[in-house]
Design a protein around this motif. Structure first.
Motif, PDB file in Angstrom:
ATOM      1  N   ALA A 144       0.896  -1.096   0.072  1.00  0.00           N
ATOM      2  CA  ALA A 144      -0.206  -0.203  -0.046  1.00  0.00           C
ATOM      3  C   ALA A 144       0.909   1.435   0.031  1.00  0.00           C
ATOM      4  N   ALA A 145       1.933   1.153   0.633  1.00  0.00           N
ATOM      5  CA  ALA A 145       2.847   2.383   0.835  1.00  0.00           C
ATOM      6  C   ALA A 145       3.575   2.717  -0.303  1.00  0.00           C
ATOM      7  N   ARG A 146       3.907   1.488  -1.295  1.00  0.00           N
ATOM      8  CA  ARG A 146       4.584   1.761  -2.331  1.00  0.00           C
ATOM      9  C   ARG A 146       3.669   2.415  -3.485  1.00  0.00           C
ATOM     10  N   ILE A 147       2.519   1.813  -3.394  1.00  0.00           N
ATOM     11  CA  ILE A 147       1.591   2.281  -4.442  1.00  0.00           C
ATOM     12  C   ILE A 147       0.894   3.841  -4.191  1.00  0.00           C
ATOM     13  N   LEU A 148       0.914   4.090  -2.908  1.00  0.00           N
ATOM     14  CA  LEU A 148       0.614   5.399  -2.553  1.00  0.00           C
ATOM     15  C   LEU A 148       1.684   6.338  -2.710  1.00  0.00           C
ATOM     16  N   ALA A 149       3.075   5.936  -2.287  1.00  0.00           N
ATOM     17  CA  ALA A 149       4.174   6.823  -2.743  1.00  0.00           C
ATOM     18  C   ALA A 149       4.305   7.358  -3.828  1.00  0.00           C
ATOM     19  N   ALA A 150       4.143   6.542  -4.839  1.00  0.00           N
ATOM     20  CA  ALA A 150       4.367   6.967  -6.353  1.00  0.00           C
ATOM     21  C   ALA A 150       3.320   8.151  -6.698  1.00  0.00           C
ATOM     22  N   ARG A 151       2.232   8.143  -6.025  1.00  0.00           N
ATOM     23  CA  ARG A 151       1.190   9.148  -6.649  1.00  0.00           C
ATOM     24  C   ARG A 151       1.286  10.223  -5.428  1.00  0.00           C
ATOM     25  N   THR A 202       6.921   1.444  13.790  1.00  0.00           N
ATOM     26  CA  THR A 202       6.551   0.952  12.332  1.00  0.00           C
ATOM     27  C   THR A 202       6.261   2.237  11.560  1.00  0.00           C
ATOM     28  N   THR A 203       5.507   3.149  12.005  1.00  0.00           N
ATOM     29  CA  THR A 203       5.160   4.393  11.158  1.00  0.00           C
ATOM     30  C   THR A 203       6.388   5.141  10.718  1.00  0.00           C
ATOM     31  N   GLU A 204       7.336   5.164  11.812  1.00  0.00           N
ATOM     32  CA  GLU A 204       8.451   6.245  11.713  1.00  0.00           C
ATOM     33  C   GLU A 204       9.588   5.335  10.875  1.00  0.00           C
ATOM     34  N   GLY A 205       9.777   3.964  11.515  1.00  0.00           N
ATOM     35  CA  GLY A 205      10.815   3.444  10.932  1.00  0.00           C
ATOM     36  C   GLY A 205      10.708   2.553   9.817  1.00  0.00           C
ATOM     37  N   PHE A 206       9.157   2.380   9.234  1.00  0.00           N
ATOM     38  CA  PHE A 206       9.137   1.225   8.190  1.00  0.00           C
ATOM     39  C   PHE A 206       8.411   2.092   7.102  1.00  0.00           C
ATOM     40  N   LEU A 207       7.149   2.830   7.465  1.00  0.00           N
ATOM     41  CA  LEU A 207       6.191   3.326   6.609  1.00  0.00           C
ATOM     42  C   LEU A 207       6.930   4.634   6.113  1.00  0.00           C
ATOM     43  N   ARG A 208       7.521   5.473   6.951  1.00  0.00           N
ATOM     44  CA  ARG A 208       8.181   6.687   6.533  1.00  0.00           C
ATOM     45  C   ARG A 208       9.012   6.672   5.305  1.00  0.00           C
ATOM     46  N   PRO A 209      10.028   5.643   5.615  1.00  0.00           N
ATOM     47  CA  PRO A 209      11.147   5.776   4.441  1.00  0.00           C
ATOM     48  C   PRO A 209      10.520   5.301   3.242  1.00  0.00           C
ATOM     49  N   LEU A 210       9.524   4.474   3.179  1.00  0.00           N
ATOM     50  CA  LEU A 210       8.730   3.962   2.100  1.00  0.00           C
ATOM     51  C   LEU A 210       8.162   5.256   1.228  1.00  0.00           C
TER      52      LEU A 210
END
Length: 402
Positions: free
Chosen positions: A90-97, A114-122
């Motif tokens: 989901a993060a990768r799909i959203l990040a591209a847009r 997780t929000t800071e260490g996993f989702l944020r970098p993606l």
């Protein structure tokens, strides 16, 4: 047509959020992250569509919303850890847009950090934007209770922890359109840990009362009467009730964070709760034996195979393990559930009882696993040859209680 909100993940978390959003007049699109099942009825889904909910298949539409909430499931993997695969997708799909000034909120159950260490970098690497500067990022623990008619989304406070104070306020502005009360946490880690505490609180207290049920049966004490009396205490006590096992999507977490430090009480609670289906089988076999019957070739009817009353969701329901163990003992198993038209165990369909009262009268043992409102438990207790009530829902003296 642009929407105000994108709900990414349309399972047990995302669908109720989308339902609440469209009911509040927020134009909402939904994007699936995988094979997901929710607990909304076809009528509820039709109502959502009539109010403006739009399922999206083109990920480009995610780039035209003001707020995106990730509700992807995080099931426990083979190693016991939470599987973040759908959150990552989901993060990768959203990040591209992702566009500047968008508010991104994670609601999936995750470990603290997780929000800071996993989702944020993606999100940052995929978009070229910086969280807290170019877009808002926050975490909010989901508080969905399927089938609960007493607490609506508007009456359920929402906890929010943003990466920055501005992130928190942006997320608060969104949730303020859905609920009467917004609670601001110090940050994402605190908000994530709220979810861990709330889930573990449930599992630990259910484990305590499950152990009490075994103890009280051995002592000849009526646990249900004990609970009835104890819950009159106006402070320091909250009533939980035993059952055949703990189902649902809220998985107890025994890791307190990236350190991997185990929460010993949570692990013990999981062991206790995981043992309950076997205890139900022990009680069932003992009841049959007391009445001159063997579990082998016994006709056993299971009532209610969902994890929660009055919904169709079977996620983690103890009925599956109970059916498997009964079959291993040689019992002939059938079931009834008004929300489950077909059910399979070990790859084989389980016969469904069409006439509930006739099936209960013919079965050597009927086991109530879930107390759906449609069940006339007084009538069932009269018709059944033997009735084992694992929920304490039958009238006192009408059945054998767990």
């Amino acid at each position: 047509m642009p929407a105000d909100l994108a709900v990414i993940g349309l399972g047990h978390l995302g669908l109720p959020l989308a339902q609440a959003a469209v009911a509040a007049g927020i134009s909402t699109l939904g994007y699936r992250t995988g094979p997901e099942g929710g607990s909304l009825s076809p009528a509820e889904l039709r109502r959502m569509l009539s109010r403006g909910f739009r399922p999206a298949t083109n990920p480009a539409e995610l780039g035209r919303v003001r707020t995106a909430v990730i509700c992807a499931p995080t099931p426990r993997g083979a190693d016991g850890a939470l599987d973040l695969g759908q959150v990552e997708s989901a993060a990768r799909i959203l990040a591209a847009r992702l566009r500047p000034h968008t508010t991104v909120i994670l609601e999936s159950p995750v470990h603290p950090g997780t929000t800071e260490g996993f989702l944020r970098p993606l999100l940052e690497s995929g978009s070229g934007l910086r969280a807290g500067r170019d877009f808002h990022l926050a975490y909010s623990p989901s508080r969905v209770d399927p089938g609960n008619r007493d607490f609506t989304p508007a009456g359920t406070p929402k906890v929010i922890g943003g990466l920055t104070p501005a992130c928190t306020e942006s997320a608060a502005a969104f949730y303020g359109r859905l609920t009467d009360k917004v609670v601001r946490a110090r940050g994402p880690r605190e908000a994530e840990t709220v979810q861990v505490l709330e889930t573990n609180f449930r599992h630990v207290n259910i484990a305590l009362v499950n152990e009490m049920s075994v103890l009280c049966h051995d002592l000849g004490v009526d646990l249900w009467d004990v609970i009835r009396c104890a819950e009159t205490k106006p402070f320091g006590f909250q009533a939980f009730r035993p059952g055949p096992g703990v189902g649902g999507h809220g998985i107890a977490q025994d890791l307190g964070g990236p350190s991997g430090r185990p929460l010993r009480m949570v692990e013990l609670a999981r062991q206790v709760n995981d043992h309950m289906p076997r205890y139900v089988i022990q009680r069932a076999a003992a009841l049959l034996n007391e009445h001159g019957k063997s579990a082998r070739a016994a006709r056993v009817l299971l009532l209610g195979v969902t994890y929660k009353a009055d919904i169709a969701d079977q996620q983690g329901a103890p009925a599956h393990e109970i059916a498997v163990r009964l079959m291993e003992l040689g019992a002939s198993v059938s079931y009834h559930d008004p929300y489950v038209p077909a059910w399979s165990v070990l790859g084989r369909p389980v016969p469904r009882a069409d006439s509930l009262y006739e099936a209960a009268a013919e079965a050597d043992l009927t086991i109530l696993l879930q107390q759906h409102r449609t069940y006339d438990l007084q009538g069932l207790s009269v018709k059944a040859q033997l009735l084992l009530d694992t929920r304490g829902a039958t009238p006192t003296g009408a059945a054998h209680r767990l």
